[in-house]
Design a protein around this motif. Structure first.
Motif, short mmCIF file in Angstrom:
data_model
loop_
_atom_site.label_atom_id
_atom_site.label_comp_id
_atom_site.label_asym_id
_atom_site.label_seq_id
_atom_site.Cartn_x
_atom_site.Cartn_y
_atom_site.Cartn_z
N ASP A 1 -47.13 45.08 -7.65
CA ASP A 1 -46.98 46.40 -7.74
C ASP A 1 -46.75 46.97 -6.28
O ASP A 1 -45.99 47.84 -5.73
CB ASP A 1 -48.05 46.99 -8.27
CG ASP A 1 -48.12 46.95 -9.65
OD1 ASP A 1 -47.14 47.07 -10.30
OD2 ASP A 1 -49.28 46.91 -10.36
N GLY A 2 -47.62 46.54 -5.20
CA GLY A 2 -47.42 46.91 -3.85
C GLY A 2 -46.11 46.69 -3.29
O GLY A 2 -45.42 47.31 -2.50
N ALA A 3 -45.58 45.68 -3.82
CA ALA A 3 -44.19 44.74 -3.18
C ALA A 3 -43.31 45.72 -3.67
O ALA A 3 -42.16 46.31 -3.19
CB ALA A 3 -43.89 43.46 -3.61
N LEU A 4 -43.14 46.34 -5.19
CA LEU A 4 -42.20 47.05 -5.60
C LEU A 4 -42.32 48.50 -4.81
O LEU A 4 -41.12 49.11 -4.57
CB LEU A 4 -42.37 47.05 -7.13
CG LEU A 4 -42.20 46.07 -7.89
CD1 LEU A 4 -42.50 46.05 -9.21
CD2 LEU A 4 -40.77 45.61 -7.71
N THR A 5 -43.38 49.00 -4.63
CA THR A 5 -43.59 50.23 -3.85
C THR A 5 -42.94 50.16 -2.75
O THR A 5 -42.13 51.26 -2.21
CB THR A 5 -44.91 50.87 -3.70
OG1 THR A 5 -45.54 50.96 -5.02
CG2 THR A 5 -44.99 51.90 -3.10
N THR B 1 -40.55 45.70 4.74
CA THR B 1 -41.67 45.51 5.80
C THR B 1 -42.85 44.79 4.80
O THR B 1 -43.37 45.43 4.02
CB THR B 1 -42.12 46.80 6.15
OG1 THR B 1 -41.02 47.50 6.71
CG2 THR B 1 -43.28 46.60 7.26
N PRO B 2 -43.28 43.52 5.46
CA PRO B 2 -44.25 43.17 4.68
C PRO B 2 -45.67 43.56 5.01
O PRO B 2 -45.90 44.55 5.75
CB PRO B 2 -44.51 41.59 5.24
CG PRO B 2 -43.05 41.50 5.74
CD PRO B 2 -42.59 42.74 6.27
N TYR C 1 -40.38 48.00 -1.45
CA TYR C 1 -39.16 47.95 -1.80
C TYR C 1 -38.37 49.16 -2.30
O TYR C 1 -37.41 49.68 -1.61
CB TYR C 1 -38.76 47.00 -2.73
CG TYR C 1 -37.25 46.69 -2.76
CD1 TYR C 1 -36.70 45.65 -1.88
CD2 TYR C 1 -36.60 47.01 -3.72
CE1 TYR C 1 -35.55 45.39 -2.02
CE2 TYR C 1 -35.26 46.90 -3.97
CZ TYR C 1 -34.61 45.97 -3.07
OH TYR C 1 -33.36 45.53 -3.12
N ASP C 2 -38.99 50.00 -3.17
CA ASP C 2 -38.65 51.31 -3.49
C ASP C 2 -38.36 52.27 -2.12
O ASP C 2 -37.07 52.90 -2.35
CB ASP C 2 -39.45 52.03 -4.53
CG ASP C 2 -39.45 51.18 -5.83
OD1 ASP C 2 -38.54 50.27 -6.02
OD2 ASP C 2 -40.18 51.46 -6.69
N GLN C 3 -39.26 51.95 -1.47
CA GLN C 3 -39.40 52.91 -0.47
C GLN C 3 -38.25 52.65 0.62
O GLN C 3 -37.59 53.23 1.14
CB GLN C 3 -40.71 52.96 0.56
CG GLN C 3 -41.84 53.80 -0.15
CD GLN C 3 -43.08 53.27 0.19
OE1 GLN C 3 -43.36 52.36 0.94
NE2 GLN C 3 -44.08 54.15 -0.24
N ALA C 4 -38.20 51.32 1.00
CA ALA C 4 -36.84 50.94 1.79
C ALA C 4 -35.64 51.12 1.20
O ALA C 4 -34.73 51.53 1.94
CB ALA C 4 -37.02 49.08 2.05
N VAL C 5 -35.52 51.03 0.00
CA VAL C 5 -34.00 51.64 -0.68
C VAL C 5 -33.90 53.08 -0.42
O VAL C 5 -32.53 53.32 -0.12
CB VAL C 5 -34.03 51.10 -2.03
CG1 VAL C 5 -32.78 51.71 -2.77
CG2 VAL C 5 -34.07 49.61 -2.27
N ARG C 6 -34.83 53.84 -0.51
CA ARG C 6 -34.56 55.32 -0.31
C ARG C 6 -34.41 55.51 1.07
O ARG C 6 -33.73 56.45 1.49
CB ARG C 6 -35.85 55.95 -0.81
CG ARG C 6 -36.04 56.06 -2.44
CD ARG C 6 -37.05 57.13 -2.81
NE ARG C 6 -38.30 56.74 -2.35
CZ ARG C 6 -39.34 56.26 -2.81
NH1 ARG C 6 -39.10 55.64 -4.16
NH2 ARG C 6 -40.43 55.79 -2.46
#
Length: 298
Positions: A41-45, A189-190, A47-52
């Motif tokens: 779930d954290g990884a998806l959050t 960002t990891p 990634y979603d932020q990076a795409v935006r």
């Protein structure tokens, strides 16, 4: 807006129950996969932020953005260390940023126009990506640059992207660096390292799917033998999904606990079924949420 997420679990072979499922009394035991699902779930959050942050751009390269073209000559053995450390300098004036946009083209014909950067800025990124200590190395000297293209692995399969190709003094080797402005590149960002709560799970290394089907096959490094043999293991996988990506969790079923086994790894695979075809979504590994290379077979 938080993306809707779904979980899909596909079993390959179950030869043993997950360890630690027993508990005292009648209290239900915690599912050992819950921690991995939270990581996903954290990884998806992230990634979603990076795409935006990239303006919704679907250009997500996997791996390094710099490529060496050709092999170092025997007399230039030190050049490899200099390049790895980012010890590269321009010996002449390099071209500026093109006035027109560049175009990224995927194998399926999809295209996207992207802003480009100067050869100097691409060189600065090349240097910043260097690792290791090579303070005593003689810097490589760039003698020129031209705008060309290079094939880049991405989360949507291989793509042809604009790139600066550099010539070097004293060698026939050339260097290529993606010329796309970082504002149009999705960069993940990891999470920060936490010694008390280390990242868990097996990191997948690649994924394969088709355009129409929901099956996803992933590869990773596991133990060599099957779970029916000593020191062996079987594997299954599940996915935590969003509208932009899926995170794959690999579940291991060991032959037995506390076996004295070697540390030799082997390429293993697992197949799972997503809630719908992957489409343009990225596939992420669970430990750090990084995208992996995707192959689309048809």
């Amino acid at each position: 807006m938080r993306m809707h997420r779904r979980r899909a679990l596909a079993w390959i072979t179950v030869v043993a129950l997950l360890g630690g499922c027993g508990s005292a009394g009648n209290s239900p035991a915690a599912d050992p996969r819950d921690g991995l699902r939270q990581q996903a779930d954290g990884a998806l959050t992230r990634y979603d932020q990076a795409v935006r942050a990239a303006g919704g751009a679907p250009f997500v390269p996997v791996g390094e953005l710099t490529r060496q073209l050709g092999d170092w000559e025997p007399a230039n053995g030190s050049y490899k260390e200099a390049l790895s450390a980012g010890r590269v300098e321009a010996a002449s004036t390099l071209p500026g940023a093109p006035t027109s946009a560049g175009t990224i083209v995927w194998a399926d014909g999809n295209r996207r126009d992207v802003p480009l950067i100067s050869a100097d800025r691409a060189l600065a990124q090349l240097r910043a990506a260097g690792t290791g200590d090579c303070s005593g190395c003689t810097p490589l000297k760039l003698t020129g640059a031209r705008l060309t293209t290079m094939t880049v692995p991405t989360t949507r399969g291989p793509a042809t992207a604009p790139a600066w190709e550099y010539t070097l003094a004293g060698t026939a080797v050339r260097l290529a660096r993606v010329a796309v402005d970082l504002s149009a590149i999705v960069r993940v960002t990891p999470p920060p390292w936490d010694a008390e709560h280390p990242h868990e799970g097996l990191a997948i290394e690649s994924a394969t799917t088709t355009t129409a089907r929901s099956e996803l096959t992933v590869t990773f490094t596991g133990v060599p033998g099957p779970g029916s043999k000593p020191c062996g293991a079987d594997y299954s996988a599940e996915a935590v999904e969003s509208d932009l990506a899926v995170v794959v969790i690999v579940i291991e079923y060991r032959h037995a606990k506390d076996e004295a086994c070697g540390d030799i790894g082997a390429e293993r695979s697992a197949t799972l079924t997503l809630s719908r075809p992957l489409g343009e979504r990225a596939v992420l590994e669970v430990t750090q949420g990084r995208p992996v290379q995707l192959t689309i077979t048809g």
